[in-house]
Scaffold this motif. Structure first.
Motif, PDB file in Angstrom:
ATOM      1  N   SER A 183      -5.314   1.864   5.010  1.00 50.33           N
ATOM      2  CA  SER A 183      -4.759   1.483   3.710  1.00 50.33           C
ATOM      3  C   SER A 183      -5.759   0.729   2.850  1.00 50.33           C
ATOM      4  O   SER A 183      -5.476   0.423   1.696  1.00 50.33           O
ATOM      5  CB  SER A 183      -3.499   0.637   3.909  1.00 50.33           C
ATOM      6  N   ILE A 184      -6.935   0.401   3.396  1.00 50.08           N
ATOM      7  CA  ILE A 184      -7.955  -0.305   2.600  1.00 50.08           C
ATOM      8  C   ILE A 184      -8.912   0.719   1.968  1.00 50.08           C
ATOM      9  O   ILE A 184      -8.968   1.871   2.402  1.00 50.08           O
ATOM     10  CB  ILE A 184      -8.748  -1.324   3.468  1.00 50.08           C
ATOM     11  N   PRO A 185      -9.630   0.317   0.916  1.00 50.26           N
ATOM     12  CA  PRO A 185     -10.526   1.270   0.250  1.00 50.26           C
ATOM     13  C   PRO A 185     -11.636   1.797   1.170  1.00 50.26           C
ATOM     14  O   PRO A 185     -12.136   1.079   2.031  1.00 50.26           O
ATOM     15  CB  PRO A 185     -11.122   0.445  -0.891  1.00 50.26           C
ATOM     16  N   VAL A 224      -2.351   4.103  -3.569  1.00 47.92           N
ATOM     17  CA  VAL A 224      -2.342   2.662  -3.853  1.00 47.92           C
ATOM     18  C   VAL A 224      -2.891   1.918  -2.638  1.00 47.92           C
ATOM     19  O   VAL A 224      -2.312   1.984  -1.560  1.00 47.92           O
ATOM     20  CB  VAL A 224      -0.918   2.159  -4.171  1.00 47.92           C
ATOM     21  N   LYS A 225      -4.027   1.242  -2.836  1.00 50.96           N
ATOM     22  CA  LYS A 225      -4.675   0.540  -1.732  1.00 50.96           C
ATOM     23  C   LYS A 225      -4.470  -0.957  -1.861  1.00 50.96           C
ATOM     24  O   LYS A 225      -4.313  -1.487  -2.963  1.00 50.96           O
ATOM     25  CB  LYS A 225      -6.177   0.837  -1.729  1.00 50.96           C
ATOM     26  N   VAL A 226      -4.467  -1.628  -0.714  1.00 48.54           N
ATOM     27  CA  VAL A 226      -4.436  -3.089  -0.690  1.00 48.54           C
ATOM     28  C   VAL A 226      -5.551  -3.537   0.257  1.00 48.54           C
ATOM     29  O   VAL A 226      -5.560  -3.093   1.400  1.00 48.54           O
ATOM     30  CB  VAL A 226      -3.069  -3.597  -0.182  1.00 48.54           C
ATOM     31  N   MET A 275      -3.723   2.705 -12.456  1.00 47.32           N
ATOM     32  CA  MET A 275      -4.486   2.972 -11.218  1.00 47.32           C
ATOM     33  C   MET A 275      -5.930   2.499 -11.359  1.00 47.32           C
ATOM     34  O   MET A 275      -6.534   2.616 -12.401  1.00 47.32           O
ATOM     35  CB  MET A 275      -4.495   4.482 -10.940  1.00 47.32           C
ATOM     36  N   VAL A 276      -6.430   2.009 -10.259  1.00 45.82           N
ATOM     37  CA  VAL A 276      -7.804   1.523 -10.232  1.00 45.82           C
ATOM     38  C   VAL A 276      -8.765   2.718 -10.354  1.00 45.82           C
ATOM     39  O   VAL A 276      -8.471   3.814  -9.879  1.00 45.82           O
ATOM     40  CB  VAL A 276      -8.016   0.702  -8.932  1.00 45.82           C
ATOM     41  N   ALA A 290       0.852  -1.190   0.000  1.00 48.04           N
ATOM     42  CA  ALA A 290       0.000   0.000   0.000  1.00 48.04           C
ATOM     43  C   ALA A 290       0.889   1.242   0.000  1.00 48.04           C
ATOM     44  O   ALA A 290       1.980   1.231   0.558  1.00 48.04           O
ATOM     45  CB  ALA A 290      -0.902   0.003   1.227  1.00 48.04           C
ATOM     46  N   ASP A 331     -12.481   6.138  -2.282  1.00 53.19           N
ATOM     47  CA  ASP A 331     -12.231   5.275  -3.439  1.00 53.19           C
ATOM     48  C   ASP A 331     -13.501   5.013  -4.223  1.00 53.19           C
ATOM     49  O   ASP A 331     -13.446   4.624  -5.389  1.00 53.19           O
ATOM     50  CB  ASP A 331     -11.653   3.946  -2.956  1.00 53.19           C
TER      51      ASP A 331
END
Lengths: 197, 251
Positions: free
Chosen positions: B195-197, A112-114, B1-2, A106, B220
């Motif tokens: 760190s998660i969406p 940038v996500k994980v 990138m997403v 991350a 996100d």
């Protein structure tokens, strides 16, 4: 007939539903003979790599899958299991694709996500599995680990680092994204596997 | 990138989609599968279905609805509402749900997050958080905003991530259904800490609101119900506008 390998990983029904929408005949099975005789084989799955490998071993399917000569397609964890090894649970995998599966890092500053979750573009697309797709097409991903770039990549994507979004070696194919959840584009890929691979 | 995701949310009661303001005053807005299919065609990136039935009979109806959604819809969908045990999770996974969201049950018993994540993976689990601001502190509420829990938003979201949740869906009970916009600073604080969406939910009244929460709010994904259900804007219009403003979306 397409054999969907049942190794108790969940989300099998998503793949079944997607094939059902395409009107494709399939059977869900863990029987080695049925898998060997199938026209094509799908290895789907979500879950954790080392326990998924353990389930393939328990069912005696590792050598069966490696020995298949008809078109075989792994999806997400299914493709990761076809690689050499995975960092997730530090497991040896089937070794069909010559690459390793590693965890994303991350990076909050860069966004940038994980887990890498959602729709991302694929590039450097090769046929036949990805015929009809344009560069930069969006597919649905959900994963924290990914195969490293290698010569067998037939599509790439980027989540902080570039990774192999799809792989092909001989009769073996794999996608890190979920065609069964990627709308009409995903359906096109499944149709390609059924009709063109 | 997403790409940033646009997620319509459908509240389901006895198989029908309904929508209320601040969780009261429900109106019927259509069949859940039909509406979901329409959204998928219009470019929705995912769907969320929340079961707001309060009865055992309603829960059964919802499970068979989940099977019907899985058969008919070709994009990912999350289901939530009343999930409190591993058995509930298994039932909905078997019915074809891609993810489940848990809320009150996780507040009452945080170990359920670890258990579901360990068994089915983080990607299967969305931690939904409802909160209200009281004297400058975002306090967690449960049971549709009716009860306060002894938890604060950012620390609870972080705990959820560490326990194994794959995403956070935060709804401000002060904004939900009001169409006054999202609390962007709070979303940005969540995104900076985790760190998660992060999925923003509750309050979208215009495309501008969605733009703000995806940029200033660093979310996100944006989840919305009212503005889509009543046809005020289409998902496609929202995404085109986002693209114009250099936000990466799937079109």
């Amino acid at each position: 007939m397409i054999a969907i390998v049942d190794y108790d990983t969940g989300n099998l029904c998503s793949v079944c539903n997607a094939l059902g929408r395409l009107g494709v005949q399939y059977v869900v099975t863990d029987d080695a003979e049925t898998i060997k005789k199938a026209d094509k084989v799908l290895l789907p799955g979500v879950g954790e790599a080392s326990s998924a490998m353990e389930k393939l071993r328990e069912r005696g399917l590792c050598e069966v899958i490696k020995g298949l000569t008809q078109p075989v397609m792994g999806i997400c964890i299914g493709m990761q299991l076809m690689c050499r090894c995975s960092e997730e649970g530090n497991t040896e995998c089937l070794g069909i694709f010559d690459t390793e599966v590693k965890r994303f890092s991350a990076d909050k500053k860069a966004g940038v996500k994980v887990p890498h979750m959602g729709w991302n573009e694929i590039r450097n697309i090769e046929t036949p599995l990805l015929s009809g797709l344009r560069e930069g097409e969006f597919l649905y991903f959900v994963h924290s680990f990914a195969p490293q770039m290698c010569g067998e990549a037939i599509a790439t994507s980027v989540n902080g680092v570039q990774f192999a979004a799809a792989l092909n070696k001989g009769n073996f194919y794999g996608t890190q994204f979920h065609p069964e959840k990627s709308g009409t584009i995903g359906e096109q890929i499944l149709r390609n596997f059924v009709e063109k691979c | 990138m997403v790409a940033k995701r646009i997620i319509p949310c459908l509240d389901v009661k006895d198989g029908r989609t309904v929508k209320g303001v601040n969780f009261v005053g429900l109106k019927d807005v259509g069949d859940a599968v039909e509406l979901g299919s329409r959204y998928a065609l219009e470019g929705a990136d995912e769907l969320v279905y929340l079961d707001i039935s309060a009865t055992v009979e309603g829960r059964k109806t919802f499970t068979s609805l989940v099977e019907r959604i899985a058969q008919n819809i070709n994009i990912p969908f999350t289901v939530g509402g009343g999930i409190s045990t591993l058995d509930d999770a298994a039932r909905l996974l078997d019915a074809g749900a891609d993810k489940i969201s848990i809320n009150s049950a996780a507040v009452a018993n945080p170990d359920i997050i670890d258990q579901i994540a360990a068994k089915y993976g983080s990607q299967f689990l969305v931690l939904a958080i409802d909160a209200k601001q009281v004297d400058g502190i975002w306090r967690i509420t449960t049971h549709g905003g009716n009860k306060f829990a002894d938890k604060e938003l950012i620390s609870w979201a972080y705990e959820g991530q560490e326990r194994g949740a794959g995403e956070i869906l935060f709804t401000s009970m002060d904004h939900d259904g009001t169409k006054n916009g999202y609390p962007c600073e709070t979303y940005a604080a969540l995104s900076d800490k985790l760190s998660i969406p992060i999925i923003a939910s509750g309050g979208a009244g215009s495309i501008d609101d969605i733009v703000k929460v995806l940029t200033d709010g660093k979310a996100d994904a944006a989840l919305a119900a009212s503005i889509f259900h009543y046809g005020e804007v289409s998902i496609n219009e929202v995404k085109k506008e986002l693209q114009k403003r250099d936000i990466k979306v799937r079109l």
